[in-house]
Motif scaffolding. Structure first.
Motif, PDB file in Angstrom:
ATOM      1  N   THR A   7      12.744   7.919 -14.546  1.00  0.00           N
ATOM      2  CA  THR A   7      13.001   8.701 -15.882  1.00  0.00           C
ATOM      3  C   THR A   7      11.664   9.308 -16.406  1.00  0.00           C
ATOM      4  O   THR A   7      10.632   8.633 -16.750  1.00  0.00           O
ATOM      5  N   TRP A   9       8.896  10.576 -19.127  1.00  0.00           N
ATOM      6  CA  TRP A   9       8.778   9.905 -20.610  1.00  0.00           C
ATOM      7  C   TRP A   9       9.399  10.392 -21.779  1.00  0.00           C
ATOM      8  O   TRP A   9       9.753   9.809 -22.701  1.00  0.00           O
ATOM      9  N   THR A  10      10.004  11.700 -21.815  1.00  0.00           N
ATOM     10  CA  THR A  10      10.495  12.504 -22.797  1.00  0.00           C
ATOM     11  C   THR A  10      11.642  11.732 -23.166  1.00  0.00           C
ATOM     12  O   THR A  10      12.174  11.825 -24.357  1.00  0.00           O
ATOM     13  N   GLU A  11      12.692  11.478 -22.057  1.00  0.00           N
ATOM     14  CA  GLU A  11      13.898  10.741 -22.266  1.00  0.00           C
ATOM     15  C   GLU A  11      13.713   9.408 -22.843  1.00  0.00           C
ATOM     16  O   GLU A  11      14.555   9.022 -23.544  1.00  0.00           O
ATOM     17  N   ARG A  13      11.324   8.378 -24.629  1.00  0.00           N
ATOM     18  CA  ARG A  13      11.101   8.536 -26.273  1.00  0.00           C
ATOM     19  C   ARG A  13      12.485   8.944 -26.878  1.00  0.00           C
ATOM     20  O   ARG A  13      12.490   8.339 -27.956  1.00  0.00           O
ATOM     21  N   ASP A  14      13.079   9.807 -26.344  1.00  0.00           N
ATOM     22  CA  ASP A  14      14.458  10.108 -27.084  1.00  0.00           C
ATOM     23  C   ASP A  14      15.283   9.007 -27.193  1.00  0.00           C
ATOM     24  O   ASP A  14      16.069   8.814 -28.383  1.00  0.00           O
ATOM     25  N   ARG A  15      15.677   8.196 -26.087  1.00  0.00           N
ATOM     26  CA  ARG A  15      16.327   7.101 -26.276  1.00  0.00           C
ATOM     27  C   ARG A  15      15.842   6.129 -27.262  1.00  0.00           C
ATOM     28  O   ARG A  15      16.791   5.443 -27.777  1.00  0.00           O
ATOM     29  N   ALA A  17      14.325   6.790 -29.878  1.00  0.00           N
ATOM     30  CA  ALA A  17      14.511   7.392 -31.241  1.00  0.00           C
ATOM     31  C   ALA A  17      16.040   7.147 -31.462  1.00  0.00           C
ATOM     32  O   ALA A  17      16.425   7.046 -32.477  1.00  0.00           O
ATOM     33  N   GLY A  18      16.639   7.070 -30.504  1.00  0.00           N
ATOM     34  CA  GLY A  18      18.414   7.080 -30.674  1.00  0.00           C
ATOM     35  C   GLY A  18      19.017   5.707 -30.891  1.00  0.00           C
ATOM     36  O   GLY A  18      20.065   5.387 -30.913  1.00  0.00           O
ATOM     37  N   THR A  20      17.762   2.568 -28.585  1.00  0.00           N
ATOM     38  CA  THR A  20      17.404   1.564 -27.618  1.00  0.00           C
ATOM     39  C   THR A  20      16.386   0.825 -28.153  1.00  0.00           C
ATOM     40  O   THR A  20      15.139   1.465 -28.522  1.00  0.00           O
TER      41      THR A  20
END
Ligand SMILES: [Zn+2]
Length: 244
Positions: A7, A9-11, A13-15, A17-18, A20
């Motif tokens: 995966t 890194w940006t994903e 980061r987003d997960r 933030a969401g 996880t």
């Protein structure tokens, strides 16, 4: 579930933030498991279990550590071990790293008996730094083994390269199992077995401890189901205790 190995890194980061919050690290070993199972047995079983739990909790699944403290099987060619201090240091470094980018619960899923004490030392060190860490050593496994086992155990508490481990690898990675090589070996243990360090090649020629003959993939799946069912409430309590 996010597989960190595949995966961007940006994903990640987003997960995070969401929402996880959990990371799961499978900690395996590279050690002999008889002629019928691969050296990666403990890693394969740990990764399979960790993936099931990561899916359940929508957690960050970290790539496995494929080496562990395997001093006891170091007399068999192919076994490559880490010192206990190295096992501890690896787990501490990874716990610190995931904590630094927002993971709030670090779960170490241990796949090898020899890692138990060194990983316990890592848990103590990380907890001392305020990093919530949980070590799982296959909870629920003993009760499930009592349900499925048909062969006689080589000695109390030992499930090495016999019916149980062979079933679990067969369920998770069937292409790595050699059923035509299934053969029992029941070592004669010294009377003080368990009371002093013993390198296992001194008692088993094949590296099998018991009988793999009754192994089936179906038994392996039952064992995974039992370990996952027992692990879920433990992780839920861990998460609840660290977010209060
Ligand atoms: Zn093993």
């Amino acid at each position: 579930m996010i597989d960190a190995y595949t995966t961007p890194w940006t994903e990640v980061r987003d997960r995070i933030a969401g929402g996880t919050t959990i990371a799961i690290l499978p900690f395996g070993a590279l050690e002999e498991h008889g002629p019928q199972l691969p050296l990666g047995t403990d890693t394969i079983v740990a990764v399979h279990t960790a993936r099931l739990l990561a899916e359940h909790f929508d957690a960050l699944l970290l790539p496995a550590i494929s080496y562990g403290d395997t001093w006891a099987t170091s007399g068999y060619p192919g076994t490559v071990g880490l010192s206990p201090a190295t096992v501890t240091a690896i787990a501490v470094d990874i716990g610190r790293a995931v904590h630094s980018f927002g993971i709030r619960q670090f779960v170490i899923l241990n796949g090898d008996f020899g890692n138990r004490l060194p990983l316990g030392a890592a848990v103590r060190a990380l907890e001392g730094e305020g990093i919530a860490t949980l070590q799982l050593d296959y909870p629920g496994m003993d009760a499930a083994i009592a349900e499925v086992r048909e062969s006689v155990q080589a000695t109390g508490g030992m499930n090495h390269a016999e019916e149980i481990e062979t079933s679990m690898v067969w369920a998770a990675a069937p292409e790595t199992v050699h059923p035509e090589r299934f053969a029992p070996e029941y070592p004669v243990f010294p009377v003080d077995f368990g009371l002093r360090p013993l390198r296992l090649h001194e008692v088993s020629v094949s590296g099998v401890f018991g009988d793999p003959t009754p192994a089936t993939p179906e038994k392996g799946h039952l064992l995974y189901d039992a370990v996952v069912a027992a692990s879920i409430p433990i992780i839920e309590r861990f998460v609840a205790g660290t977010t209060a």
